[in-house]
Motif scaffolding. Structure first.
Motif, PDB file in Angstrom:
ATOM      1  N   VAL A   1      56.918 141.922 101.740  1.00 29.52           N
ATOM      2  CA  VAL A   1      57.130 140.497 101.997  1.00 29.52           C
ATOM      3  C   VAL A   1      58.054 140.298 103.189  1.00 29.52           C
ATOM      4  CG1 VAL A   1      59.103 140.332 100.388  1.00 29.52           C
ATOM      5  CG2 VAL A   1      57.745 138.288 100.907  1.00 29.52           C
ATOM      6  N   GLY A   2      57.690 139.318 104.016  1.00 29.32           N
ATOM      7  CA  GLY A   2      58.560 138.937 105.121  1.00 29.32           C
ATOM      8  C   GLY A   2      59.727 138.117 104.600  1.00 29.32           C
ATOM      9  N   VAL A   3      60.941 138.531 104.929  1.00 27.37           N
ATOM     10  CA  VAL A   3      62.134 137.868 104.392  1.00 27.37           C
ATOM     11  C   VAL A   3      62.689 136.825 105.352  1.00 27.37           C
ATOM     12  CG1 VAL A   3      62.718 139.919 103.053  1.00 27.37           C
ATOM     13  CG2 VAL A   3      63.788 139.566 105.293  1.00 27.37           C
ATOM     14  N   GLY A   4      61.990 136.580 106.453  1.00 24.21           N
ATOM     15  CA  GLY A   4      62.483 135.629 107.445  1.00 24.21           C
ATOM     16  C   GLY A   4      63.045 136.357 108.649  1.00 24.21           C
ATOM     17  N   PRO A   5      63.747 135.626 109.476  1.00 19.90           N
ATOM     18  CA  PRO A   5      64.250 134.264 109.279  1.00 19.90           C
ATOM     19  C   PRO A   5      63.148 133.222 109.275  1.00 19.90           C
ATOM     20  CG  PRO A   5      64.647 134.978 111.527  1.00 19.90           C
ATOM     21  CD  PRO A   5      64.134 136.175 110.793  1.00 19.90           C
ATOM     22  N   GLY A   6      63.427 132.125 108.541  1.00 17.69           N
ATOM     23  CA  GLY A   6      62.474 131.041 108.459  1.00 17.69           C
ATOM     24  C   GLY A   6      63.074 129.845 107.761  1.00 17.69           C
TER      25      GLY A   6
ATOM     26  N   GLY B   1      61.051 144.503 101.446  1.00 15.85           N
ATOM     27  CA  GLY B   1      61.313 143.401 102.361  1.00 15.85           C
ATOM     28  C   GLY B   1      61.375 143.876 103.805  1.00 15.85           C
ATOM     29  N   LEU B   2      60.803 143.077 104.700  1.00 16.29           N
ATOM     30  CA  LEU B   2      60.872 143.365 106.135  1.00 16.29           C
ATOM     31  C   LEU B   2      61.190 142.092 106.890  1.00 16.29           C
ATOM     32  CD1 LEU B   2      57.746 145.681 106.685  1.00 16.29           C
ATOM     33  CD2 LEU B   2      60.152 146.347 106.910  1.00 16.29           C
ATOM     34  N   CYS B   3      61.900 142.213 107.982  1.00 16.72           N
ATOM     35  CA  CYS B   3      62.160 141.067 108.846  1.00 16.72           C
ATOM     36  C   CYS B   3      60.830 140.544 109.392  1.00 16.72           C
ATOM     37  CB  CYS B   3      63.082 141.475 109.982  1.00 16.72           C
ATOM     38  SG  CYS B   3      63.408 140.174 111.196  1.00 16.72           S
ATOM     39  N   THR B   4      60.624 139.257 109.269  1.00 16.64           N
ATOM     40  CA  THR B   4      59.392 138.642 109.759  1.00 16.64           C
ATOM     41  C   THR B   4      59.177 138.929 111.242  1.00 16.64           C
ATOM     42  OG1 THR B   4      59.379 136.900 108.094  1.00 16.64           O
ATOM     43  CG2 THR B   4      58.277 136.407 110.174  1.00 16.64           C
TER      44      THR B   4
ATOM     45  N   PHE C   1      63.902 149.351 104.620  1.00 13.53           N
ATOM     46  CA  PHE C   1      63.478 148.079 104.048  1.00 13.53           C
ATOM     47  C   PHE C   1      64.683 147.210 103.718  1.00 13.53           C
ATOM     48  CE2 PHE C   1      59.874 150.904 103.020  1.00 13.53           C
ATOM     49  CZ  PHE C   1      58.864 150.163 103.617  1.00 13.53           C
ATOM     50  N   LEU C   2      64.444 145.913 103.675  1.00  8.25           N
ATOM     51  CA  LEU C   2      65.475 144.948 103.332  1.00  8.25           C
ATOM     52  C   LEU C   2      65.306 144.496 101.892  1.00  8.25           C
ATOM     53  CD1 LEU C   2      65.234 142.721 106.542  1.00  8.25           C
ATOM     54  CD2 LEU C   2      66.842 144.598 106.110  1.00  8.25           C
ATOM     55  N   ASP C   3      66.386 144.033 101.287  1.00 11.44           N
ATOM     56  CA  ASP C   3      66.254 143.416  99.974  1.00 11.44           C
ATOM     57  C   ASP C   3      65.369 142.176 100.106  1.00 11.44           C
ATOM     58  OD1 ASP C   3      67.935 145.270  98.769  1.00 11.44           O
ATOM     59  OD2 ASP C   3      69.731 144.067  99.135  1.00 11.44           O
ATOM     60  N   PRO C   4      64.515 141.909  99.122  1.00  7.02           N
ATOM     61  CA  PRO C   4      63.619 140.756  99.204  1.00  7.02           C
ATOM     62  C   PRO C   4      64.341 139.439  98.938  1.00  7.02           C
ATOM     63  CG  PRO C   4      63.303 141.884  97.121  1.00  7.02           C
ATOM     64  CD  PRO C   4      64.275 142.728  97.910  1.00  7.02           C
ATOM     65  N   LEU C   5      65.281 139.140  99.814  1.00  9.61           N
ATOM     66  CA  LEU C   5      66.087 137.927  99.716  1.00  9.61           C
ATOM     67  C   LEU C   5      65.926 137.129 101.006  1.00  9.61           C
ATOM     68  CD1 LEU C   5      69.335 139.523  98.259  1.00  9.61           C
ATOM     69  CD2 LEU C   5      67.580 138.271  96.990  1.00  9.61           C
ATOM     70  N   PRO C   6      65.990 135.806 100.928  1.00  9.35           N
ATOM     71  CA  PRO C   6      65.712 134.976 102.111  1.00  9.35           C
ATOM     72  C   PRO C   6      66.765 135.114 103.201  1.00  9.35           C
ATOM     73  CG  PRO C   6      66.480 133.615 100.296  1.00  9.35           C
ATOM     74  CD  PRO C   6      66.241 134.977  99.725  1.00  9.35           C
ATOM     75  N   MET C   7      66.296 135.299 104.430  1.00 10.49           N
ATOM     76  CA  MET C   7      67.149 135.326 105.604  1.00 10.49           C
ATOM     77  C   MET C   7      67.047 133.948 106.274  1.00 10.49           C
ATOM     78  SD  MET C   7      66.867 137.723 109.039  1.00 10.49           S
ATOM     79  CE  MET C   7      66.703 139.242 108.103  1.00 10.49           C
ATOM     80  N   TYR C   8      68.041 133.089 106.006  1.00 11.38           N
ATOM     81  CA  TYR C   8      67.990 131.720 106.510  1.00 11.38           C
ATOM     82  C   TYR C   8      68.638 131.569 107.890  1.00 11.38           C
ATOM     83  CZ  TYR C   8      66.784 130.358 101.721  1.00 11.38           C
ATOM     84  OH  TYR C   8      66.180 130.224 100.502  1.00 11.38           O
ATOM     85  N   LEU C   9      69.788 132.188 108.087  1.00 14.38           N
ATOM     86  CA  LEU C   9      70.589 132.124 109.319  1.00 14.38           C
ATOM     87  C   LEU C   9      71.285 130.793 109.534  1.00 14.38           C
ATOM     88  CD1 LEU C   9      68.456 134.092 111.958  1.00 14.38           C
ATOM     89  CD2 LEU C   9      70.111 134.945 110.286  1.00 14.38           C
ATOM     90  N   ARG C  10      70.920 129.771 108.767  1.00 20.49           N
ATOM     91  CA  ARG C  10      71.626 128.487 108.862  1.00 20.49           C
ATOM     92  C   ARG C  10      71.405 127.719 107.570  1.00 20.49           C
ATOM     93  NH1 ARG C  10      67.586 125.775 113.322  1.00 20.49           N
ATOM     94  NH2 ARG C  10      65.949 125.122 111.878  1.00 20.49           N
ATOM     95  N   ARG C  11      72.131 126.629 107.412  1.00 22.47           N
ATOM     96  CA  ARG C  11      72.051 125.820 106.199  1.00 22.47           C
ATOM     97  C   ARG C  11      70.731 125.059 106.153  1.00 22.47           C
ATOM     98  NH1 ARG C  11      76.909 125.180 103.698  1.00 22.47           N
ATOM     99  NH2 ARG C  11      76.253 123.232 102.730  1.00 22.47           N
ATOM    100  N   PRO C  12      70.220 124.761 104.940  1.00 19.74           N
ATOM    101  CA  PRO C  12      68.971 124.001 104.835  1.00 19.74           C
ATOM    102  C   PRO C  12      69.110 122.577 105.348  1.00 19.74           C
ATOM    103  CG  PRO C  12      70.009 124.233 102.681  1.00 19.74           C
ATOM    104  CD  PRO C  12      70.765 125.130 103.620  1.00 19.74           C
ATOM    105  N   ASP C  13      67.983 121.987 105.745  1.00 19.82           N
ATOM    106  CA  ASP C  13      67.991 120.602 106.221  1.00 19.82           C
ATOM    107  C   ASP C  13      68.424 119.637 105.129  1.00 19.82           C
ATOM    108  OD1 ASP C  13      67.109 121.325 108.738  1.00 19.82           O
ATOM    109  OD2 ASP C  13      65.003 121.187 108.183  1.00 19.82           O
TER     110      ASP C  13
END
Length: 218
Positions: free
Chosen positions: A62-67, A92-95, A193-205
């Motif tokens: 699964v792609g973990v982002g950023p996204g 997990g992999l970086c998108t 591999f990365l942990d399958p956790l979301p890579m956001y890089l910033r706060r949600p809208d």
């Protein structure tokens, strides 16, 4: 080996099956607002095209982002649910690494995807398999000088041609490329591999209002 790969970190809702040597089946649709609606039918379609059942899957990729917050979580939650039900691992992999791998570029370049808010998610690569910076989020004009002279892969390059004049394909993410990269890593036994956790890089809208009224029972 049978890997089921998926990524919803970008406008592309993309799914693929990989048997360790080649892509068995894949599906990609670009729709930034329908990740939750499109992902499970895409999984069903890929399994049907391959003539296989979900129970044959030995691992999830699964792609973990950023996204962006909402779309990214759709793929991660789905992958985690399948992995739990099947008793198989999630890789997990970086998108951005998927886009880099699909490019096939074997010289220094960058990947940039649309981060909205007039920003891009980006990273630099030595070649299609080697990322040399962490993923980051910035305004195109703020990184144009740093990436000057480099090819830039992804939708971000096409959105901001003044900052990234040498735009390269692919424009959109491909789970097939993500799966192929994961298969290479698993075959080599090198991890990464990365942990399958979301890579956001910033706060949600969407955020809780600061001065909302609290209603308590009487």
């Amino acid at each position: 080996m049978l890997l089921l790969a998926m990524d919803t970190a970008t406008p592309a809702v993309t799914v693929a099956l990989h048997d360790g040597e080649t892509v068995v089946a894949e599906s990609s649709q670009v729709d930034a607002r329908r990740h939750g609606e499109l992902l499970l039918p895409a999984v069903d379609r890929v399994l049907k095209d391959a003539g296989l059942t979900l129970g044959r899957v030995t691992g999830l990729v699964v792609g973990v982002g950023p996204g962006p917050y909402t779309g990214l979580r759709v793929g991660l939650v789905t992958a985690a649910t399948f992995a739990s039900a099947l008793g198989v691992p999630v890789h997990g992999l970086c998108t951005l690494d998927g886009l880099a791998h699909a490019s096939g570029i074997e010289e220094p370049f960058a990947v940039a995807t649309d981060a909205r808010r007039k920003e891009v998610y980006w990273a630099r690569y030595a070649d299609s398999r080697t990322r040399v910076t962490d993923a980051a989020v910035d305004r195109p004009g703020d990184i144009a000088a740093d990436l000057a002279g480099l090819p830039v892969v992804g939708a971000g390059a096409r959105l901001y041609p003044d900052a990234f004049p040498d735009a390269r394909d692919p424009e959109h993410q491909s789970a097939a490329a993500l799966a192929a990269l994961a298969a290479e890593k698993l075959a080599a036994g090198d991890g990464g591999f990365l942990d399958p956790l979301p890579m956001y890089l910033r706060r949600p809208d969407a955020q809780v209002p600061k001065n909302y009224k609290v209603v308590t029972p009487k």
